[in-house]
Scaffold this motif. Structure first.
Motif, PDB file in Angstrom:
ATOM      1  N   VAL A   1     -47.986  40.873 152.429  1.00 14.74           N
ATOM      2  CA  VAL A   1     -46.310  41.504 151.951  1.00 14.74           C
ATOM      3  C   VAL A   1     -45.984  42.638 152.400  1.00 14.74           C
ATOM      4  O   VAL A   1     -44.700  42.964 152.888  1.00 14.74           O
TER       5      VAL A   1
ATOM      6  N   LYS B   1     -51.275  44.139 145.666  1.00 15.39           N
ATOM      7  CA  LYS B   1     -50.068  43.756 146.034  1.00 15.39           C
ATOM      8  C   LYS B   1     -50.037  41.994 145.824  1.00 15.39           C
ATOM      9  O   LYS B   1     -50.983  41.361 145.875  1.00 15.39           O
ATOM     10  N   PRO B   2     -48.764  41.534 145.430  1.00 13.42           N
ATOM     11  CA  PRO B   2     -48.698  39.850 145.531  1.00 13.42           C
ATOM     12  C   PRO B   2     -49.178  39.386 146.876  1.00 13.42           C
ATOM     13  O   PRO B   2     -49.038  40.004 147.936  1.00 13.42           O
TER      14      PRO B   2
ATOM     15  N   ARG C   1     -48.741  37.017 149.926  1.00 17.17           N
ATOM     16  CA  ARG C   1     -47.596  36.058 150.891  1.00 17.17           C
ATOM     17  C   ARG C   1     -47.774  34.806 150.927  1.00 17.17           C
ATOM     18  O   ARG C   1     -48.673  34.358 151.437  1.00 17.17           O
TER      19      ARG C   1
ATOM     20  N   GLY D   1     -49.373  37.640 141.290  1.00 18.88           N
ATOM     21  CA  GLY D   1     -48.204  36.898 141.678  1.00 18.88           C
ATOM     22  C   GLY D   1     -48.144  36.469 143.180  1.00 18.88           C
ATOM     23  O   GLY D   1     -49.133  37.067 143.865  1.00 18.88           O
ATOM     24  N   VAL D   2     -47.249  35.837 143.638  1.00 17.52           N
ATOM     25  CA  VAL D   2     -46.829  35.619 145.036  1.00 17.52           C
ATOM     26  C   VAL D   2     -45.521  35.997 145.499  1.00 17.52           C
ATOM     27  O   VAL D   2     -44.348  35.762 144.767  1.00 17.52           O
ATOM     28  N   MET D   3     -45.312  36.201 146.885  1.00 17.57           N
ATOM     29  CA  MET D   3     -43.988  36.342 147.287  1.00 17.57           C
ATOM     30  C   MET D   3     -43.585  35.320 148.203  1.00 17.57           C
ATOM     31  O   MET D   3     -44.304  34.813 149.146  1.00 17.57           O
ATOM     32  N   GLU D   4     -42.568  34.621 147.914  1.00 13.73           N
ATOM     33  CA  GLU D   4     -42.103  33.308 148.662  1.00 13.73           C
ATOM     34  C   GLU D   4     -40.681  33.511 149.242  1.00 13.73           C
ATOM     35  O   GLU D   4     -39.872  33.822 148.073  1.00 13.73           O
TER      36      GLU D   4
ATOM     37  N   GLU E   1     -38.866  36.502 147.402  1.00 19.09           N
ATOM     38  CA  GLU E   1     -38.925  36.332 145.669  1.00 19.09           C
ATOM     39  C   GLU E   1     -40.341  36.217 145.128  1.00 19.09           C
ATOM     40  O   GLU E   1     -40.953  35.737 145.487  1.00 19.09           O
ATOM     41  N   TRP E   2     -40.640  37.147 144.262  1.00 25.78           N
ATOM     42  CA  TRP E   2     -41.823  37.277 143.501  1.00 25.78           C
ATOM     43  C   TRP E   2     -41.962  36.118 142.333  1.00 25.78           C
ATOM     44  O   TRP E   2     -40.855  36.058 141.792  1.00 25.78           O
ATOM     45  N   LYS E   3     -43.024  35.546 142.188  1.00 28.93           N
ATOM     46  CA  LYS E   3     -43.247  34.428 141.241  1.00 28.93           C
ATOM     47  C   LYS E   3     -44.506  34.879 140.621  1.00 28.93           C
ATOM     48  O   LYS E   3     -45.600  35.162 141.285  1.00 28.93           O
TER      49      LYS E   3
END
Length: 415
Positions: free
Chosen positions: A98, A129-130, A132, A245-248, A251-253
């Motif tokens: 990310v 970090k989240p 990607r 979490g993940v960034m998609e 947007e962070w989820k």
């Protein structure tokens, strides 16, 4: 692993001799080399010319000596040297996380970055970090999510995995072929070939864990970890990665379940989870309850092929045969090495069996044999000279039972 010594060499499955039918099931299952310390922290040679054990060798020996030991002091093995070594082994052209930082960019001022990262880890100030999220197409047309971590997170995950492997490689059974150094699809195919040809095999049971990386529970990962890992600093590190979490699409989820498929630590967590959830039970069951030999092999290639056959089920049969011919030829060229002909032929026979099963699910079941007879013959496997490669071998459990035994799982029936 100490490069100067040859201990812990991998033992791969080999063909059994004349009385193979009476041999134990484990004789056709490989036991891979332990994943050890690759950064050369061995002490100086003693006066006896022997080599004193390094830090991870002592961890490995303790894990082997006491299978119930909890390791309460592991974080000090995460050294600046180990972090640097992991960084240098990362793929240089791998996709960025990310933060958009690539391998070569992170390497600028590496010594200072590693020193600062090491300090944050040991002060408890490290925050991952989240990941990607991206997607790749699966054989059935659906999409498989992948998580791409940042270079920094890959470095820390790789160092932790290296330390934990010194423990878990002493625990894992020989039939676990996925994501392990010294174990590959060649070994899994060889074990399968020997089992089918030399054992008293009467039936084969296939089982797949659907969306394993997406659905594995975080709480169970923690519980299983704590069987062996008493250093809560290491446990918290792993939970940080799972909860990052993940960034998609910007947007962070949150991630309440699962371990990112593609993360450096995920293969070890998967093998550790399956060791407690499946492998130990299967090992005990076949030794204490089954009335004959049981051989367990993990492989993923045939499962992916089954998915693709389902997708192509209603294509003209000659087109399916042409496609399968190319699959087998490609498999032979990739996995063909001297001495591997039996394993290649076993794959060819398994492909034919899956194809027949797929065709029998069509509406014209009575025409299956005639339809196959009109297609070009599937090629006989011919070993080539392609180099060996460690494959993605998790996600499929194959259990082979003995002829005439009563070791079918309860509730199952012959097919």
């Amino acid at each position: 692993m100490n490069d100067r010594e040859k201990s812990h060499a991998p033992i791969v499955p080999t063909k059994l001799r004349n009385k193979a039918a009476e041999a134990g099931a484990d004789e056709v299952e490989g036991r891979g080399a332990t994943t050890g310390n690759l950064i050369g922290q061995n002490a100086r040679r003693t006066q006896s010319r022997g080599s004193a054990p390094n830090e991870l060798d002592r961890v490995r020996e303790a894990a082997k000596r006491d299978r119930k030991m909890q390791f309460t002091g592991l974080l000090h093995h995460i050294t600046e040297e180990r972090l640097t070594s992991v960084y240098r082994r990362l793929r240089k052209r791998a996709a960025a996380g990310v933060d958009g930082v690539m391998w070569d960019e992170y390497g600028k001022g590496l010594e200072e970055k590693i020193r600062e990262l090491h300090s944050r880890i040991h002060r408890g100030a490290y925050r991952p970090k989240p990941t990607r999220r991206t997607y790749i197409r699966k054989a059935d047309g659906s999409q498989r999510p992948l998580g791409i971590a940042t270079i920094e997170d890959k470095v820390v995950q790789g160092a932790v995995a290296e330390v934990l492997n010194a423990i878990y490689e002493e625990d894992f059974y020989g039939f676990c072929y996925g994501f392990r150094r010294g174990m590959s699809q060649h070994d899994a195919l060889d074990a399968l070939s020997v089992a089918l040809k030399r054992k008293r095999v009467n039936w084969v049971l296939d089982a797949d864990i659907r969306s394993f990386f997406d659905s594995v529970g975080h709480e169970w990962i923690r519980k299983f970890l704590e069987h062996r890992i008493g250093d809560q600093r290491v446990v918290r590190l792993i939970l940080k990665w799972l909860h990052a979490g993940v960034m998609e699409e910007g947007e962070w989820k949150a991630t309440e379940r699962g371990s990112p498929q593609g993360a450096t630590i995920s293969p070890l967590l998967a093998n550790m989870y399956l060791y407690y959830a499946f492998d130990r039970w299967a090992h005990h069951w076949r030794n204490k309850q089954a009335s004959g030999d049981v051989v367990i092999v993990r492989s993923r290639k045939l499962h992916e092929l089954r998915e693709e056959l389902t997708k192509r089920r209603h294509d003209p049969v000659p087109e399916q045969g042409k496609w399968l011919r190319s699959v087998i030829l490609g498999f032979d060229q990739y996995h063909g090495v001297p001495g591997n002909i039996d394993a290649l032929n076993a794959f060819r026979k398994a492909v034919f069996r899956l194809w027949r099963q797929s065709l029998q699910r069509r509406s014209q079941k009575g025409r299956v044999a005639a339809a196959i007879g009109r297609t070009p013959r599937l090629p006989r496997s011919q070993p080539g000279h392609s180099p060996q490669s460690d494959g993605d071998t998790d996600g499929f459990e194959g259990v082979i039972g003995p002829r005439g035994s009563r070791c079918r799982p309860r509730g199952s029936s012959r097919s």
